[in-house]
Scaffold this active site. Sequence first.
Site: not given
Length: 201
Positions: A43, A117
Amino acid sequence: MTQAQGFGRRYIKAFFKGFFVAVPVTVTFLDRVACVARVEGASMQPSLNPGGRQASDVVLLNHWSIRNYDVQRGDIVSLVVPGYHRSLFPLPWELESVIKLSHPSRSPRNPEQKIIKRVIALEGDIIKTIGYKKKYVKVPHGHIWVEGDHHGHSFDSNAFGPVSLGLLHARATHILWPPKRWQKLQPILPPERKPLQREQE
């Protein structure tokens, strides 16, 4: 013989004194200052793990730098997401980047994993979402908006909304492994993901 026994006892006593000082100092350092973690998943590609499953990046996570929740747009951070547990919400490898810490770190929800993230928006910013239940979101006070770099292949704020600053774990500051990828991680905000309106800084 008595001298040898005295030396042995002194050696053992010195060893245990050092041990009982070194262990708490090391644990405190790893918990409060910095630690090393392996990033798994896609991701955060291409910033982390650009080679896919062939090689996982190992990053330095700096706890000290976020002790006052001082983050900026573009920082790569590790965090705990409340209610997220891989056994309850299994995602294919391609959809998630998690970190494996080099030391035990316990979370009430999931003791083994935290996600990593990029910070896209800070409190007060208005952000255009990608597939969230609302098209535009104003990030509430004490929260941030985080996303993976590989849009469409990331479990991030577009799925669970703004994240409380209290759930921050650390800031990823350097890629340490593999050696050919060693670098300092700069806070980069993709131009297409800039907030529509920013809170006055």
